[in-house]
Design a protein around this motif. Structure first.
Motif: not given
Lengths: 497, 274
Positions: A17-24, A74-79, A92-99
Motif C-alpha cells: 500500500l505504501t511502496n512508491r515503487t510498487a507496480a500499481w 489525480k492532482r497529487c504528483l506523487d513527489c 501521515i504517508d500522504i502520497p500513498s493514501f492519495i494514490k
C-alpha cells in the motif's frame, strides 16, 4: 520519508500500500503527465446553504463524492520527496493514501491513514491543513492551489466508516505491560492507539462522563459530529484500549495507587481546560461565561434540547470575545440557538485572527457580524445582575509584537456602548492545574505547563506528558503528534529497562 | 454507575444516601465534594461528601429537594443506580490545632460539616457546633455531631427546639463568652454572609464552604467563579473553602440566581409529569 516502517509491522500488505515503487503506483504515475495533473482545478467542498444551516446542527461540510475524490487525487504528483508529510504532525504517508484513492482502493487508503493517525475522520475535519500538510504542497510553488489533502483524508475515513468494513490496524503480540493515560482528548487517544499497536495493555482515565475531551465538549456537532468521534473511539476499544470514565488521576486514584496496580508508565494528556477571563469590571455578571462553559453545556450536556436537564442562557444579542476557532464555534452556536445578533468582538484585524479561514468564511455566510479592532473594557448589568451592555474600546494596529503580529493599540477616547444580553469570553485557555498539583514531584513551569524533555518525559521518569498540558492551548493535531511521539519515547524507555 | 446501598429520610425534604464509590470513599477528606449526574439526560450537580465507609466502599450524600435533579436523586431507592459520580473534588479542609473552633451550620450544610467537626476534634481542637434550622423537624445529624463536638448549640427560627433565634445569635453568644480562634460556616449563602459579617466585627478568622453553580467541577469552565478579595477564583479547584471575610457574598448570591427562571420552569414541568 517512510518512517512508518519503523513503527509498523512491515507486512506485505502494508508495504504494497505504501511502496512508491510498487507496480500499481508506477503505472499510476505514468498514466498522466504532471502538467495534466497540475491543470486540474482544486475541488470545492460540498456545503449546506448558509441560511439553512444557521438554524440547525447538521454538519456544514458534506464531504466529497467519489468522482470528486478520484479527480482531486489525480492532482497529487506523487513527489519523490513529498514535503507534505513534513507538514503533518503525525507524518501521515500522504502520497500513498492519495494514490490509493486515485486507483479506487478507498479502503486501502483508509488503512494507510490509520498506520499513523488514530483519528483520521476527526483530523480530516478539524486540522488547519492550510498551515500544515497543504502549506507544503508542491502545487503552491507553481502558483496553484494545494492538493485538498484534508478533504481526501476525510473522504477515505468516511468511506471506510460508511462501508461497514472498518479495518483494525495490525497489533503486535501483547506484552502484558500496563500503561495509563490521563485524559481522553486527542493527545491521549493518539497515544493509546500507538501503544496498543505496540502490544501494551492500555487504560485511559477520563474525568468527565464522556470520552473524547475537546472533541466532545468543545467542537460542535455542525463541525464534528459526536457519532464520528465515537466510531473512532470504538476502533481503539477494538484494539484493546480500556476506558474508565469519571476517574481523575491524582484525585480518585493517586499516582501511588497506579504504581501499586502495576502501571509501568503514565502519559498525562489532561489538556489546557482552564479558561482565561480578562479581569475587567463587570465580568462576573450573569450572562457572561467562558466558551468552555457555553460549549460544554450545549455539546456535552445537551442544554437547549428539551429532554436534557442542563439549562443554558439563550441570548438574543450575543457577543463572543476572541478570534480563535473556539470563538467561531461559540458564535455560530449562539446563532443556532436563535440569537438575533451574534457577533465576534476581536481586538486585532481579521488578518490576525487565529481561527481557520474556512471557519471565518462559514461564520460570515451564516450571518455572524464581525467587530474587529474592538476590545471590551467594561460590562454593565441590570438590577438582577444580568449583563445588558458592554463598553468597547476601539483599537488600531501598531508595531509587530514578539509573536510577529501587529499589536493592537487603543484609540484614545474612541469607545462604543453596545446592548448585549450574553457574552462568551473566548480569549484562550491555560493548563488545568488539577492534575499537575495532584502528582507530587512533577515539575511545572510558571505558566502551569508540565515540563518535559525532548522525548516528552517529565521530571518523574515513568511519567510522560503531551498536548495542551505541555504546550498551553494548541491544536488537535499537535496534541495527536505529541501522543505519537510520547508513545515512541515511552516504548523505548520501557524496553531499555 | 454507582449503586445506592442505603437510604434514610432525615425529614420530608432531606434524604441521606449511601452510595457505592469505593475509590472516592478511600480518597476523600473532610471538605471534598463530588459531581453527580443522575441519569443519561441529567445535569451535573455538586454535592459535598458527608461521610464515608472505606470497608463498605460507600460515600454518604445528604440531599435536599429543591429542584429537578435533587428531587430525582431523593426519589431513588436502595438498589437503584446513579449514572455518574466523580470525585473527590476540591481542596480538603485545612485541619490543624487552632484552639477553640465554632462550626456554624444550617440546613443541609450540617451534613458536610460533620466530617469537618470530626477532623477538627481529632486534631485536638475544642469544637462548638451551632446547629440552626427554621424549625425542629429540619434539625439533622444532631446525634452524630454529639460524638465529636464538645458542645452543641441548637437554634431554631421559631423556637420549636433549642434556642429561638438565628445561627448568628448562637455564634455571637459563644464569642462573647470565650475566646474563639476559628469559625467554620456551611449553609445557605445568606447565612454564611451574616456569619461572616458577625465574625469580622469580632476579628475571628472564618472559613466558608461556598456552594456555587458548577458544571464540570474540575476547573474547566468557570461557572463557579467568585470574587475573593477582588480576585476571580474558581470554587471547584481553588475552593470550595475560602476566607469568608474576603468573599463577595452579594455577587455570589446574584450568580446563584443565574438560571432561576429556567430552574423553576423545569421543576414545574417535572412535577406535572409526576
Amino acid at each position: 520519508m517512510l518512517n512508518i516502517k519503523n513503527n509498523y509491522n512491515t507486512e506485505n500488505i502494508s508495504m504494497e500500500l505504501t511502496n512508491r515503487t510498487a507496480a500499481w503506483r508506477e503505472e499510476l504515475r505514468k498514466a498522466m503527465k504532471n502538467k495534466e495533473r497540475t491543470e486540474i482545478t482544486r475541488v470545492n467542498m460540498n456545503e449546506l446553504d448558509g441560511e439553512y444551516r444557521s438554524r440547525n446542527y447538521e454538519e456544514v461540510n458534506q464531504g466529497l463524492n467519489k468522482d470528486q475524490a478520484l479527480l482531486e487525487a489525480k492532482r497529487c504528483l506523487d513527489c519523490l520527496n513529498p514535503s507534505c508529510i513534513t507538514g503533518c504532525p503525525v507524518n501521515i504517508d500522504i502520497p500513498s493514501f492519495i494514490k490509493n484513492i486515485e486507483r479506487g482502493a478507498f479502503l486501502e487508503a483508509a488503512q494507510v491513514l490509520k498506520m499513523t493517525s488514530a483519528l483520521p475522520a476527526v483530523c480530516g475535519r478539524v486540522c488547519p491543513q492550510e498551515r500544515q500538510c497543504e502549506s507544503q504542497c508542491i502545487h503552491l510553488k507553481m502558483g496553484k492551489k494545494a492538493v485538498a489533502i484534508g478533504y481526501l483524508e476525510r473522504f477515505a475515513a468516511d468511506y471506510e466508516r460508511e462501508s461497514g468494513s472498518i479495518s483494525i490496524p495490525e497489533i503486535a503480540a501483547k506484552n502484558g505491560i500496563k500503561i495509563g493515560v490521563v485524559g481522553s482528548g486527542p493527545a491521549g487517544l493518539s497515544f493509546a492507539g500507538d501503544m496498543a499497536k505496540k502490544g501494551y495493555d492500555v487504560t485511559v482515565f477520563e474525568a468527565l462522563h464522556e470520552i473524547g475531551g475537546v472533541l466532545k465538549y468543545g467542537i460542535p456537532e455542525f463541525r464534528l459530529p459526536n457519532s464520528i468521534v465515537d466510531v473512532e473511539i470504538g476502533n481503539l476499544e477494538k484494539m484493546g484500549v480500556k476506558f474508565i470514565k469519571d476517574c481523575i488521576v491524582g484525585k480518585t486514584l493517586s499516582f501511588d495507587d497506579l504504581k501499586e496496580q502495576g502501571f509501568k508508565g503514565l502519559f498525562v494528556a489532561s489538556g489546557a481546560g482552564l479558561p482565561n477571563f480578562m479581569g475587567i469590571k463587570g465580568e462576573n455578571l450573569i450572562g457572561i461565561m467562558s466558551s468552555n462553559e457555553y460549549l460544554t453545556r450545549i455539546n456535552l450536556m445537551g442544554a437547549a434540547q428539551d429532554q436534557f436537564d442542563t439549562p443554558v442562557l439563550k441570548g438574543k444579542r450575543v457577543a463572543v470575545i476572541g478570534g480563535g476557532n473556539t470563538a467561531m464555534d461559540s458564535v455560530r452556536t449562539a446563532k443556532r440557538l436563535g440569537a438575533e445578533l451574534a457577533m465576534i468582538v476581536y481586538r486585532r484585524s481579521e488578518e490576525e485572527m487565529p481561527a481557520r479561514i474556512e471557519e471565518v468564511k462559514h461564520a460570515k455566510e451564516e450571518g455572524i457580524e464581525f467587530r474587529t479592532l474592538h476590545n471590551p473594557i467594561e460590562y454593565y448589568g441590570d438590577e438582577k445582575g444580568r449583563v445588558k451592555q458592554m463598553l468597547l474600546q476601539k483599537m488600531e494596529l501598531g508595531e509587530a509584537d514578539a509573536s510577529g503580529r501587529r499589536k493592537p493599540v487603543e484609540i484614545e477616547g474612541a469607545t462604543e456602548l453596545i446592548d448585549v444580553d450574553t457574552v462568551i469570553v473566548s480569549v484562550g485557555v491555560s493548563p488545568n492545574p488539577l492534575i499537575p498539583n495532584s502528582i507530587p514531584g512533577l515539575e511545572v513551569s510558571k505558566k502551569g505547563t508540565i515540563v518535559v524533555n525532548e522525548n516528552l518525559q517529565s521530571a518523574i521518569p515513568m511519567i510522560f506528558a503531551g498536548g495542551d498540558i505541555v504546550r498551553g492551548g494548541a491544536t488537535v493535531i499537535l496534541a495527536m503528534g505529541d501522543g505519537r511521539k510520547a508513545a515512541a519515547s515511552m516504548d523505548e524507555f520501557i524496553q531499555k529497562k | 454507575m454507582n449503586k445506592i446501598i442505603s437510604k434514610e429520610n432525615f425529614s420530608e425534604n432531606v434524604v441521606s444516601l449511601d452510595i457505592e464509590a469505593p475509590l472516592i470513599a478511600k480518597a476523600r477528606r473532610a471538605g471534598h465534594f463530588v459531581i453527580v449526574r443522575i441519569d443519561k439526560d441529567g445535569e451535573r450537580i455538586p454535592l459535598t461528601i458527608a461521610g464515608s465507609d472505606i470497608e463498605k466502599g460507600t460515600i454518604r450524600l445528604v440531599v435536599q429537594k429543591i429542584g429537578v435533579s435533587s428531587t430525582k436523586l431523593c426519589s431513588l431507592n436502595v438498589g437503584d443506580y446513579i449514572e455518574d459520580v466523580v470525585g473527590p473534588l476540591g481542596k480538603a479542609t485545612h485541619i490543624e490545632k487552632f484552639g477553640t473552633v465554632v462550626c456554624a451550620c444550617g440546613g443541609v450544610g450540617t451534613a458536610p460539616m460533620l466530617p469537618i467537626v470530626e477532623a477538627l476534634k481529632k486534631a485536638g481542637n475544642k469544637v462548638i457546633v451551632v446547629l440552626a434550622a427554621r424549625t425542629k423537624d429540619l434539625i439533622i445529624l444532631e446525634e452524630q455531631m454529639r460524638q465529636y463536638a464538645d458542645e452543641i448549640i441548637i437554634m431554631t427560627d421559631d423556637g420549636s427546639y433549642g434556642t429561638k433565634g438565628l445561627v448568628t445569635n448562637g455564634v455571637e453568644n459563644v464569642i462573647n463568652r470565650e475566646k474563639v480562634d476559628l469559625c467554620v460556616t456551611i449553609g445557605p449563602a445568606i447565612m454564611m454572609k451574616f456569619v461572616s459579617l458577625l465574625t469580622k466585627k469580632y476579628n475571628v478568622p472564618t472559613v466558608a464552604s461556598l456552594n456555587t453553580i458548577m458544571v464540570d467541577g474540575t476547573g474547566m469552565c468557570g461557572a463557579c467563579r467568585v470574587s475573593i478579595g477582588g480576585e476571580t477564583k474558581f470554587v471547584c479547584v481553588d475552593g470550595p473553602e475560602f476566607d469568608a471575610h474576603q468573599v463577595n457574598f452579594d455577587e455570589m448570591m446574584m450568580r446563584l440566581g443565574a438560571y432561576r427562571e429556567q430552574e423553576q420552569a423545569a421543576f414545574a414541568k417535572y412535577k406535572e409529569q409526576l
